[in-house]
Design an enzyme around this catalytic site. Structure first.
Site, PDB file in Angstrom:
ATOM      1  N   TRP A  13     -63.979  17.472  63.215  1.00  0.00           N
ATOM      2  CA  TRP A  13     -63.933  18.918  63.457  1.00  0.00           C
ATOM      3  C   TRP A  13     -65.114  19.255  64.362  1.00  0.00           C
ATOM      4  CZ3 TRP A  13     -60.649  22.924  61.945  1.00  0.00           C
ATOM      5  CH2 TRP A  13     -61.060  24.199  62.346  1.00  0.00           C
ATOM      6  N   GLU A  37     -69.341  12.921  64.388  1.00  0.00           N
ATOM      7  CA  GLU A  37     -70.265  13.441  63.394  1.00  0.00           C
ATOM      8  C   GLU A  37     -70.828  12.256  62.603  1.00  0.00           C
ATOM      9  OE1 GLU A  37     -68.014  16.957  61.366  1.00  0.00           O
ATOM     10  OE2 GLU A  37     -66.573  15.644  62.386  1.00  0.00           O
ATOM     11  N   ASP A  79     -72.548  15.173  66.869  1.00  0.00           N
ATOM     12  CA  ASP A  79     -72.424  16.543  66.395  1.00  0.00           C
ATOM     13  C   ASP A  79     -73.074  16.613  65.019  1.00  0.00           C
ATOM     14  OD1 ASP A  79     -71.643  18.945  65.300  1.00  0.00           O
ATOM     15  OD2 ASP A  79     -69.510  18.727  65.753  1.00  0.00           O
ATOM     16  N   GLN A  94     -73.661  20.088  60.668  1.00  0.00           N
ATOM     17  CA  GLN A  94     -73.855  20.183  59.221  1.00  0.00           C
ATOM     18  C   GLN A  94     -74.850  19.165  58.688  1.00  0.00           C
ATOM     19  OE1 GLN A  94     -70.298  20.829  56.849  1.00  0.00           O
ATOM     20  NE2 GLN A  94     -69.148  21.381  58.674  1.00  0.00           N
ATOM     21  N   LYS A 136     -75.055  25.303  62.711  1.00  0.00           N
ATOM     22  CA  LYS A 136     -75.163  25.924  61.394  1.00  0.00           C
ATOM     23  C   LYS A 136     -76.568  25.943  60.782  1.00  0.00           C
ATOM     24  CE  LYS A 136     -70.421  24.586  60.247  1.00  0.00           C
ATOM     25  NZ  LYS A 136     -69.811  25.903  60.032  1.00  0.00           N
ATOM     26  N   ARG A 160     -66.000  19.684  49.458  1.00  0.00           N
ATOM     27  CA  ARG A 160     -67.212  19.455  50.254  1.00  0.00           C
ATOM     28  C   ARG A 160     -68.323  20.255  49.592  1.00  0.00           C
ATOM     29  NH1 ARG A 160     -67.098  21.702  56.317  1.00  0.00           N
ATOM     30  NH2 ARG A 160     -65.714  23.094  55.162  1.00  0.00           N
TER      31      ARG A 160
END
Length: 433
Positions: free
Chosen positions: A138, A211, A244, A247, A273, A405
Site C-alpha cells: 500500500w 515497505e 516507504d 508507518q 504518518k 494491525r
C-alpha cells in the site's frame, strides 16, 4: 438514547459526506488526549491504532500543542518557493538521523505525495518508467502510488500507470514457498518473482518500492536477509530502491528506521504518518548525487503545501521528543510486552493463527483452522466491533484477510497495554460465542 446516536449528526453525515473507506464507526469523537479519545457519551476509548497509524506521541501532546499554537500565530503557510527556518532545520535534522547519505529532503503533506515524488524522480533520473512493488503493498491512492499498490482498491478505476510490475510479498505464514516442514524458502520465492519481472519488463526498469514491514498488507515482516537480497536484485538491473517508511519510520518498530535492521540503505526513503505525529507532514529523502541529476533535468513536484513552516516546526519537535525520550527503545520494550501478551492469548484461542511484527507494529492473524491457515475475516470484524464496544479502537486490514494491525502510540504505558490485551481477550471470547 446514546449521544452517539444523535440523529441530526448522522443525517448530515449521510447527506454530505463521501464514503471513502467503507462504513464509518458508529460513534462521534468529541475530544482526544494522550492515548485515548472520548466519544459523545464521555466514554474514553483506548487508541490502539494511533489515529490513522500516525499519532505516535498520543493525542494533543502538550509540546506539540505549544509548537502548533506558536506557529499558527507566527508563520503558517507560504508560497512554495519561500523558505523558512523550520523547513531548513527539519530537512537538516532528517538528513542527520537517517541512514546512509540521504541528505536531500522534500517536505510535503502526505505519504502518497512523498511516494509520488520518489517514483517521479526515479523515472526522471533513470530515464525509464517501470516500477516494481509487492503484491500486498500500500503506497497511496494517487497515480503512480496507486499503480504500485496491490493490497486492495485496484478494481474499477481504469488502467494503472504503464509499467506497473509486481513481486510476491514475503509472507512468512502463508507463502507457497513454505515446505512441508514449515521452512520458508524466501530466496527461491524472490528469484521466482524477479524471473517474472524480467519476463514482464520491456527493458525499462526504473525502481522498486517496498515497505520494510508491509503494514496494510497484513503486517508482513520480511525475514532477515531478504532486503539485502532484494537490494542486490535491484543493483543487478540498475534499478533504484525506494523504502516507504510511512508507518515504520521514527521508532515504532524498535529501530529509528525499520530498514536499519537489515543494513540496507535505499536510494530514496519516504516518511509520512509518524513524522507529523497526527498532523499532515511527509518527506522524501534521497542522495545529493540523485537530486543533482534530477535538478539538472528540471525535476518538478510543485504542490500547494510543499515546505510549509507550521508542519515543519511540528516535525522538528516530534523528532526531538522521540530522540530525547528514547522512545525507540521504549517501543522495543513495550512491543515485547504486547507481543508476549498476544502470544498468551494465542495459547487460549485456536482462532489466533499467527502473531508477527516488531515493536509497536504487530499483526494478529485470525483463522478458521490453524492447520489450513484459512483466514477468518468475518470473525475479525466481529472482534473489532466488540473491541470498540468495550472501549478500544482497532484496525483490520483490507482484503478479506482477517488480520488486525496493532499500532498503539509509542507513549503507551504498561497498564494501557495490559488494558488492550484484556479487551482483546474479552472481545474474542464474546465474538466466538
Amino acid at each position: 438514547m446514546s449521544a452517539n446516536d444523535d440523529p441530526q449528526f448522522w443525517a448530515k453525515a449521510r447527506a454530505h459526506l463521501v464514503r471513502y473507506g467503507g462504513a464509518f464507526s458508529p460513534l462521534i469523537a468529541e475530544s482526544a488526549a494522550g492515548n485515548f479519545f472520548t466519544d459523545a457519551d464521555g466514554r474514553k476509548i483506548l487508541d490502539f491504532t494511533s489515529g490513522q497509524m500516525s499519532a505516535i506521541l498520543g493525542h494533543s501532546h502538550p509540546e506539540i500543542v505549544e509548537v502548533a499554537r506558536r506557529w499558527i500565530g507566527e508563520l503558517d503557510h507560504l508560497y512554495s518557493t519561500i523558505l523558512s527556518r523550520p523547513v531548513v532545520d527539519l530537512a537538516a535534522l532528517i538528513a542527520e538521523v537517517s541512514p546512509g547519505h540521504l541528505d536531500r529532503v522534500l517536505l510535503v503533506s502526505t505519504g502518497g505525495e512523498s511516494n509520488e515524488a520518489a517514483l517521479r524522480m526515479a523515472k526522471l533520473v533513470t530515464g525509464r518508467h517501470e516500477i516494481v512493488a509487492m503484491s500486498r503493498s500500500w503506497h497511496g491512492v494517487t497515480g503512480g502510488a496507486a499503480a504500485a499498490t496491490y493490497s486492495s482498491s485496484r478494481r474499477g478505476y481504469g488502467p494503472p500507470t504503464p509499467g506497473a510490475l509486481v513481486l510476491p510479498a514475503p509472507d512468512t505464514y502463508r507463502s507457497r514457498f513454505i515446505d512441508a516442514q514449515g521452512v520458508y524458502d524466501w530466496q527461491s520465492e524472490l528469484d521466482f518473482g524477479f524471473e517474472l519481472v524480467d519476463r514482464q519488463s520491456s527493458g525499462a526498469l526504473a525502481a522498486c518500492i517496498v515497505e520494510p514491514i508491509l503494514s496494510s498488507g497484513g503486517v508482513l515482516e520480511p525475514p532477515e536477509g531478504y532486503m539485502m537480497a532484494l537490494a542486490e536484485k535491484c543493483r543487478e538491473r540498475d534499478m533504484q530502491l525506494i523504502f516507504d517508511e510511512a508507518q515504520t519510520g521514527l521508532g515504532r518498530t524498535g529501530h529509528l528506521f525499520a530498514s536499519e535492521r537489515d543494513g540496507v540503505v535505499p536510494q530514496y526513503l519516504t516518511l509520512s504518518k509518524t513524522l507529523g505525529a497526527g498532523l499532515p507532514l511527509a518527506a522524501m529523502l534521497t542522495t545529493p548525487e540523485i537530486e543533482d541529476i534530477a535538478a539538472e533535468r528540471g525535476f518538478l513536484f510543485y504542490t500547494t503545501h510543499a515546505s510549509d513552516p507550521l508542519p515543519a516546526a511540528v516535525g522538528l519537535k516530534v523528532i526531538e521528543i522521540i530522540l530525547r525520550d528514547r522512545l525507540t527503545e521504549c517501543a522495543a520494550k513495550l512491543g515485547q510486552r504486547l507481543k508476549d501478551g498476544l502470544q498468551a492469548l494465542q495459547q487460549r484461542y485456536d482462532c489466533i493463527g499467527d502473531i508477527r511484527g516488531r515493536g509497536l507494529l504487530l499483526g494478529l492473524d485470525l483463522v478458521k483452522d490453524r492447520r489450513t491457515r484459512t483466514p477468518d475475516p468475518e470473525l475479525a470484524q466481529r472482534v473489532a466491533c466488540e473491541c470498540l464496544e468495550l472501549g478500544m479502537m482497532t484496525s483490520v486490514v483490507r482484503g478479506g484477510l482477517g488480520i488486525f494491525r496493532i499500532a498503539p502510540p509509542m507513549t503507551i504505558t504498561d497498564e494501557q497495554i495490559d488494558l488492550g490485551l484484556e479487551i482483546f481477550d474479552r472481545a474474542l471470547a464474546k465474538a466466538l460465542h
